[in-house]
Design a protein around this motif. Structure first.
Motif, short mmCIF file in Angstrom:
data_model
loop_
_atom_site.label_atom_id
_atom_site.label_comp_id
_atom_site.label_asym_id
_atom_site.label_seq_id
_atom_site.Cartn_x
_atom_site.Cartn_y
_atom_site.Cartn_z
N HIS A 155 0.88 -1.17 0.00
CA HIS A 155 0.00 0.00 0.00
C HIS A 155 0.92 1.22 0.00
O HIS A 155 1.56 1.52 1.01
CB HIS A 155 -0.89 -0.02 1.24
CG HIS A 155 -1.81 1.16 1.32
ND1 HIS A 155 -2.29 1.65 2.51
CD2 HIS A 155 -2.34 1.95 0.35
CE1 HIS A 155 -3.07 2.69 2.27
NE2 HIS A 155 -3.12 2.89 0.97
N PHE A 156 0.98 1.91 -1.15
CA PHE A 156 1.98 2.97 -1.30
C PHE A 156 1.50 4.28 -0.70
O PHE A 156 2.18 4.90 0.10
CB PHE A 156 2.34 3.14 -2.77
CG PHE A 156 3.80 2.89 -3.02
CD1 PHE A 156 4.63 3.90 -3.41
CD2 PHE A 156 4.34 1.62 -2.80
CE1 PHE A 156 6.00 3.68 -3.61
CE2 PHE A 156 5.68 1.38 -3.00
CZ PHE A 156 6.51 2.41 -3.41
N LYS A 157 0.33 4.74 -1.11
CA LYS A 157 -0.24 5.97 -0.55
C LYS A 157 -1.68 6.06 -0.99
O LYS A 157 -2.06 5.54 -2.03
CB LYS A 157 0.52 7.22 -1.03
CG LYS A 157 0.37 7.54 -2.51
CD LYS A 157 1.10 8.82 -2.87
CE LYS A 157 0.89 9.19 -4.34
NZ LYS A 157 -0.51 9.54 -4.64
N GLY A 158 -2.50 6.72 -0.19
CA GLY A 158 -3.89 6.91 -0.57
C GLY A 158 -4.54 5.61 -0.99
O GLY A 158 -4.59 4.65 -0.23
N GLY A 159 -5.05 5.59 -2.21
CA GLY A 159 -5.69 4.38 -2.73
C GLY A 159 -4.79 3.58 -3.66
O GLY A 159 -5.29 2.79 -4.46
N ASP A 160 -3.48 3.76 -3.57
CA ASP A 160 -2.54 3.16 -4.51
C ASP A 160 -1.88 1.90 -3.95
O ASP A 160 -1.30 1.94 -2.86
CB ASP A 160 -1.45 4.16 -4.90
CG ASP A 160 -2.02 5.41 -5.55
OD1 ASP A 160 -3.10 5.30 -6.15
OD2 ASP A 160 -1.39 6.48 -5.45
N PHE A 161 -1.95 0.83 -4.73
CA PHE A 161 -1.28 -0.43 -4.40
C PHE A 161 -0.30 -0.77 -5.52
O PHE A 161 -0.61 -0.58 -6.70
CB PHE A 161 -2.28 -1.57 -4.24
CG PHE A 161 -3.21 -1.42 -3.06
CD1 PHE A 161 -2.88 -1.95 -1.83
CD2 PHE A 161 -4.40 -0.72 -3.20
CE1 PHE A 161 -3.73 -1.80 -0.74
CE2 PHE A 161 -5.27 -0.57 -2.12
CZ PHE A 161 -4.92 -1.11 -0.89
N ILE A 162 0.87 -1.29 -5.15
CA ILE A 162 1.84 -1.73 -6.15
C ILE A 162 2.11 -3.21 -5.94
O ILE A 162 2.37 -3.66 -4.82
CB ILE A 162 3.14 -0.92 -6.08
CG1 ILE A 162 2.87 0.53 -6.50
CG2 ILE A 162 4.21 -1.53 -6.97
CD1 ILE A 162 4.10 1.40 -6.57
N ILE A 163 2.04 -3.96 -7.03
CA ILE A 163 2.25 -5.41 -7.03
C ILE A 163 3.56 -5.69 -7.75
O ILE A 163 3.81 -5.13 -8.83
CB ILE A 163 1.10 -6.12 -7.75
CG1 ILE A 163 -0.25 -5.68 -7.17
CG2 ILE A 163 1.26 -7.63 -7.66
CD1 ILE A 163 -1.43 -6.00 -8.07
N ALA A 164 4.40 -6.53 -7.18
CA ALA A 164 5.67 -6.91 -7.80
C ALA A 164 5.59 -8.36 -8.26
O ALA A 164 5.34 -9.26 -7.46
CB ALA A 164 6.81 -6.73 -6.81
N LEU A 165 5.80 -8.56 -9.55
CA LEU A 165 5.72 -9.89 -10.15
C LEU A 165 7.05 -10.24 -10.78
O LEU A 165 7.57 -9.47 -11.61
CB LEU A 165 4.61 -9.92 -11.21
CG LEU A 165 3.21 -9.52 -10.73
CD1 LEU A 165 2.29 -9.27 -11.91
CD2 LEU A 165 2.65 -10.59 -9.82
#
Length: 469
Positions: free
Chosen positions: A150-160
């Motif tokens: 969960h990076f900030k606000g409503g932002d998610f980052i997925i690492a594949l």
């Protein structure tokens, strides 16, 4: 220096928790040591007693230290239960040294609306639900132990692990699954963007690039061979700013059939003479903290063209409101204008920003300093962003320019009605109106019919150089 109160309170709380956790162990150690010493006191050497108490003290201190420090090492976000930004960045920077990765940014773009309409508690539920839905989808694809942050606000980052080509269709399907997603009748609007380590091996630059893609409202943008990687762009920007290596062109804005002013457009020029569009390099300008310097450079370039203008004509420059609020920028502009009356009333600063700056009295005071120096102020994107409408209430300006999409669609009855309403407001306030993106005769006639003062677009004049006009 006094400690930030929440930080001081956090330390106090950690100490109390460490004390409660360590006290039973400390008490047990003391009781055990005391009972042994009371039973065998006469036969225990004094040196053993000293060593025993010293070891006990060191053990207790170390135990307290480990417990206390443990509270510092949070790796998951308490709301979404995804990894924190800090832990994710540290983890991935290590991974990027030995493996290829694809990164996917998934954003809840209407989170602010959800928080406002349904309350922050429901906003937190949405974040938790989205994180779990991402994890569930990845599990369906037989992908486990995937880092999600969960990076900030409503932002998610997925690492594949792997390259972008391996995951494009899978991530596109994830976006499709989220298209009609709702939680307890709360509609959730999702947007995604994607990149991989072909762009950079720096997690910071990869994340910046993801946000650039997201800013262009692209769900699954793909790269092509012509694209410049982030490391190169950063180098080019620094080089261009130092060498003032920018290309400038201008488009005329007409009033009563005659060119009144010329809006400045610019591109970065590389050492090989290639042009880089501002959409590509402006985020780097912002990230490197060069925005004020860049605004100074383009203002100087505009003022250098004044001699090419006819009497009464002006040049318009898009300037960041943050630069206008910076006293150093004001000082620099005042130096340029000092003892040079021919520069007065020849420059227009065009301003807009997505987020409303609440200290409007101070902002307005700074704007009036520029106006007194002979610089006109144009408020941009009226009818497109909420901040411009709010600024219209509090800021004293000279021109008001409508959102460009209104110019594109002004022949449509609903859009024309909207422009007519805005036009009435602008006229009541005593400002001159300005519309752009007028591409054909029908749009031009519609803009004239609603009473817009200044008209800009390819129908009247293409983007060119002033000298060739």
């Amino acid at each position: 220096m006094s400690l930030f109160y929440p930080e001081a309170k956090e330390r106090e709380n950690r100490f109390k928790l460490a004390l409660r956790m360590g006290l039973p162990v400390f008490a047990l150690a003391v009781i055990t040591t005391a009972s042994v010493m009371l039973r065998y006191f006469n036969t225990i050497p004094n040196t053993f007693i000293i060593v025993a108490f010293s070891m006990l003290g060191i053990m207790v201190y170390y135990l307290f230290y480990l417990i206390y420090q443990g509270f510092n090492e949070r790796i998951t976000d308490p709301i979404s239960h995804a990894f924190t930004r800090e832990y994710f960045s540290t983890l991935m920077q290590k991974e990027l040294k030995r493996k290829d990765y694809t990164f996917f940014l998934l954003s809840v773009v209407n989170l602010d609306d959800i928080n406002h309409q349904y309350g922050f508690a429901n906003g937190d539920k949405v974040l938790y639900s989205v994180a779990n839905r991402i994890a569930a989808y990845l599990n369906e694809q037989k992908m486990y132990r995937v880092p999600i942050a969960h990076f900030k606000g409503g932002d998610f980052i997925i690492a594949l692990e792997g390259t972008q080509e391996e995951y494009s269709s899978m991530m596109e399907l994830l976006c499709v699954k989220f298209q009609h997603y709702s939680l307890e009748e709360i509609e959730i609007d999702i947007l995604g963007s994607m990149t991989d380590t072909n762009h950079s091996r720096s997690i910071e630059k990869l994340v910046d690039w993801l946000y650039e893609l997201q800013g262009e409202n692209a769900k699954m943008l793909k790269t092509d061979g012509e694209e410049i990687d982030p490391d190169t762009v950063e180098h080019l920007v620094l080089e261009a700013v130092n060498a003032r290596s920018f290309s400038y062109a201008y488009q005329a804005v007409f009033e009563e059939g005659k060119p009144l002013l010329f809006e400045q457009a610019f591109k970065l020029v590389t050492g090989e003479g290639k042009l880089v569009h501002q959409k590509r390099f402006m985020p780097v300008i912002n990230r490197l903290g060069l925005l004020r310097r860049f605004d100074e450079i383009q203002t100087e370039a505009a003022l250098a063209e004044v001699d090419s203008l006819e009497p009464g004509q002006m040049i318009a420059v898009d300037v960041s409101p943050s630069s206008l609020r910076n006293p150093l920028f004001l000082e620099h502009i005042m130096m340029l204008l000092s003892n040079n009356d021919k520069l007065r009333n020849r420059l227009v600063f065009v301003i807009s920003e997505s987020n409303f700056y609440h200290q409007t009295p101070q902002f307005n005071t700074r704007l009036q300093a520029f106006r007194r120096a002979g610089i006109y102020i144009a408020l941009d994107r009226l009818g497109g962003i909420h901040a411009s409408l709010r600024y219209l209430q509090d800021l004293d300006v000279d021109f008001v320019r409508y959102e460009s999409t209104l110019g594109k669609s002004i022949t449509q009855p609903r859009v024309r009605a909207l422009v007519e309403g805005l036009q009435q407001t602008v006229k009541t306030l005593g400002y001159r109106s300005w519309i752009r993106m007028i591409e054909d005769e029908a749009a031009y006639d519609a803009a004239k019919a609603v009473g817009v003062d200044m008209i800009q677009g390819n129908y009247l004049s293409p983007i060119d150089t002033i000298k060739e006009k």
